[in-house]
Design an enzyme around this catalytic site. Structure first.
Site, PDB file in Angstrom:
ATOM      1  N   GLU A  76      85.323  64.600  54.137  1.00 49.61           N
ATOM      2  CA  GLU A  76      86.343  64.895  54.961  1.00 49.61           C
ATOM      3  C   GLU A  76      87.073  63.769  55.782  1.00 49.61           C
ATOM      4  O   GLU A  76      86.412  62.786  56.230  1.00 49.61           O
ATOM      5  CB  GLU A  76      85.635  65.905  56.454  1.00 49.61           C
ATOM      6  CG  GLU A  76      86.833  66.201  57.381  1.00 49.61           C
ATOM      7  CD  GLU A  76      86.091  67.099  58.536  1.00 49.61           C
ATOM      8  OE1 GLU A  76      86.659  67.960  59.043  1.00 49.61           O
ATOM      9  OE2 GLU A  76      84.826  66.569  58.835  1.00 49.61           O
ATOM     10  N   LYS A 151      90.333  74.736  56.193  1.00 49.87           N
ATOM     11  CA  LYS A 151      89.177  74.450  56.968  1.00 49.87           C
ATOM     12  C   LYS A 151      89.468  75.848  58.062  1.00 49.87           C
ATOM     13  O   LYS A 151      90.282  76.087  58.783  1.00 49.87           O
ATOM     14  CB  LYS A 151      88.926  73.441  57.810  1.00 49.87           C
ATOM     15  CG  LYS A 151      87.767  73.442  58.543  1.00 49.87           C
ATOM     16  CD  LYS A 151      87.543  72.081  59.243  1.00 49.87           C
ATOM     17  CE  LYS A 151      86.072  71.800  60.080  1.00 49.87           C
ATOM     18  NZ  LYS A 151      85.871  70.447  60.684  1.00 49.87           N
ATOM     19  N   CYS A 194      82.777  70.696  56.441  1.00 51.05           N
ATOM     20  CA  CYS A 194      81.855  70.116  57.601  1.00 51.05           C
ATOM     21  C   CYS A 194      81.456  71.203  58.476  1.00 51.05           C
ATOM     22  O   CYS A 194      80.541  71.768  58.379  1.00 51.05           O
ATOM     23  CB  CYS A 194      82.837  69.363  58.525  1.00 51.05           C
ATOM     24  SG  CYS A 194      82.202  68.077  59.694  1.00 51.05           S
TER      25      CYS A 194
END
Length: 318
Positions: A76, A151, A194
Site C-alpha cells: 500500500e 479498498k 491493509c
C-alpha cells in the site's frame, strides 16, 4: 545492490535473505525438481518523492525477476506516502496517468505479473469533490491491467495512548464491492488492502469464490503492527486455508509517519514462511505450493463443516 534482511520459517524453500544466495534461484529450483512458481513479497519505505519511490520499487521488481519470481507484490502506498491531506491529494493520479503507465511498461518488459497494493487513484468525480480511491491494481505479464480492487474498509482510528490518529475517509472513497479472485501464474489471488485484514468476512468471501492466495498490501502503523499484524495474517491464513502474502511499508516516511514493516508470507497451516523484519526495504521469495492448499483443506475440511448463514443468524435479537 539491495541488502535484504529476511527471517525465514523452517518450511520455506529458496527464500532470499543473504547476498551469497542472490543468484541461481532457477538453478536451485531445477536441482530440486521443483516447478512451483515463486512470488516476491516486497518491503519499501515510500516518501512524498514519487520518482525516488518508483526507482526503489523498480529495483526490487528487477531483483525479483532475476531471482526467478513469477509475480511481485508491492505494498500500500507504493507510489508515495504524503505528509498531509493536501499533498496526498495533489500527488494523486488516474489509472491512465504516468505512474501506472510506467508499471505496465515494466511488467511488459520483464514479463512479470505485478500486484500494486494501494495506488492513490483519483475518484470518478475528482473535479467536483477532490477525493480518491485506495486501489489495488493487478497487471499481467503483457502489461495489461486485469483487475482493480478499491479498498472497502477505511482506517478511521483514534488511539491517543498509542499516538495513532488517522482518518482515511477524510479524503478517500470506500470501494463499492469486492472483486473476484484473479487467476495468476502463482494461483488464484484474492485482493484486499491493509485495514481490510481486520474483517474476516472479506477473506472468507474471497475463499468461497476460489481464492487460493490472499494478499493484504499494507502500511501498518508501528503501534498496531506490533500488536496485531502477524496474528491477524496468520488467522486469515488458518481460517481460509490459503496462502497469505502481505507486502509492507517499513520505517520513517516523513516527520509525521512511520510504518511497522515485517512484510510477511504465511502458508495455509498458518506457518510464517518469510518475514522481512522491521528495519530496511527488501524482499522475500516464496515458493507457492498449491498442493498444500488442497491437502490442508482435504485433511481439515473446515468449509464443509460450516453451517448455513441462517444458523449463524439464529441468536435472538437483543
Amino acid at each position: 545492490m539491495l541488502t535484504l534482511r529476511c527471517v525465514l520459517g523452517s518450511s520455506a524453500k529458496f527464500l532470499v535473505s543473504f547476498p551469497a544466495l542472490r543468484h541461481n534461484t532457477r538453478l536451485q529450483n531445477s536441482m530440486s525438481g521443483s516447478l512451483r512458481p515463486l512470488a516476491a513479497v516486497c518491503q519499501v519505505t515510500a516518501t512524498p518523492d514519487k520518482e525516488a519511490n518508483f526507482s526503489a520499487c523498480k529495483q526490487l521488481v528487477e531483483e525479483a525477476k532475476q531471482r526467478g519470481a513469477s509475480m511481485v507484490f508491492l505494498p500500500e502506498g507504493f507510489d508515495y506516502i504524503g505528509s498531509s491531506r493536501e499533498e496526498t491529494l495533489a500527488l494523486s493520479e488516474s489509472l491512465a496517468g504516468d505512474t501506472i503507465s510506467r508499471y505496465t511498461q515494466l511488467a511488459r518488459k520483464l514479463e512479470l505479473w505485478l500486484s500494486l497494493g494501494g495506488f492513490h487513484e483519483r475518484g470518478h468525480d475528482w473535479e467536483a469533490d477532490r477525493r480518491i480511491y485506495n486501489s489495488h491494481v493487478i497487471i499481467n505479464d503483457r502489461g495489461d491491467i486485469v483487475s482493480v480492487y478499491r479498498k472497502s474498509h477505511l482506517f478511521d482510528v483514534e488511539l491517543p495512548e498509542k499516538g495513532v490518529s488517522l482518518k482515511e475517509s477524510a479524503f478517500t472513497i470506500p470501494g463499492p464491492s469486492l472483486v473476484a479472485p484473479v487467476q495468476t501464474p502463482i494461483g488464484k489471488v484474492g485482493l484486499g488492502i491493509c485495514y481490510d485484514l481486520r474483517f474476516p468476512e472479506l477473506s472468507v468471501a474471497l475463499q468461497r469464490h476460489g481464492a487460493e492466495i490472499l494478499t493484504y498490501p499494507s502500511a501498518f502503523t508501528v503501534a498496531t503492527g506490533a500488536a496485531h499484524w502477524e496474528v491477524l495474517l496468520r488467522a486469515r491464513a488458518i481460517e481460509t486455508q490459503c496462502f497469505v502474502l502481505a507486502a509492507a511499508q517499513v520505517g520513517r516516511h516523513h516527520e509525521k509517519r512511520s510504518s511497522y514493516g515485517h512484510a510477511l508470507a504465511v502458508d495455509p497451516w498458518g506457518e510464517v514462511l518469510g518475514d522481512c523484519g522491521e528495519e530496511k526495504p527488501g524482499l522475500v521469495l516464496v515458493e507457492v505450493d498449491l498442493g498444500k492448499v488442497r491437502s490442508t483443506r482435504r485433511n481439515m475440511p473446515v468449509q464443509q463443516h460450516c453451517r448455513d448463514n441462517a444458523f449463524y443468524r439464529s441468536l435472538p435479537q437483543t
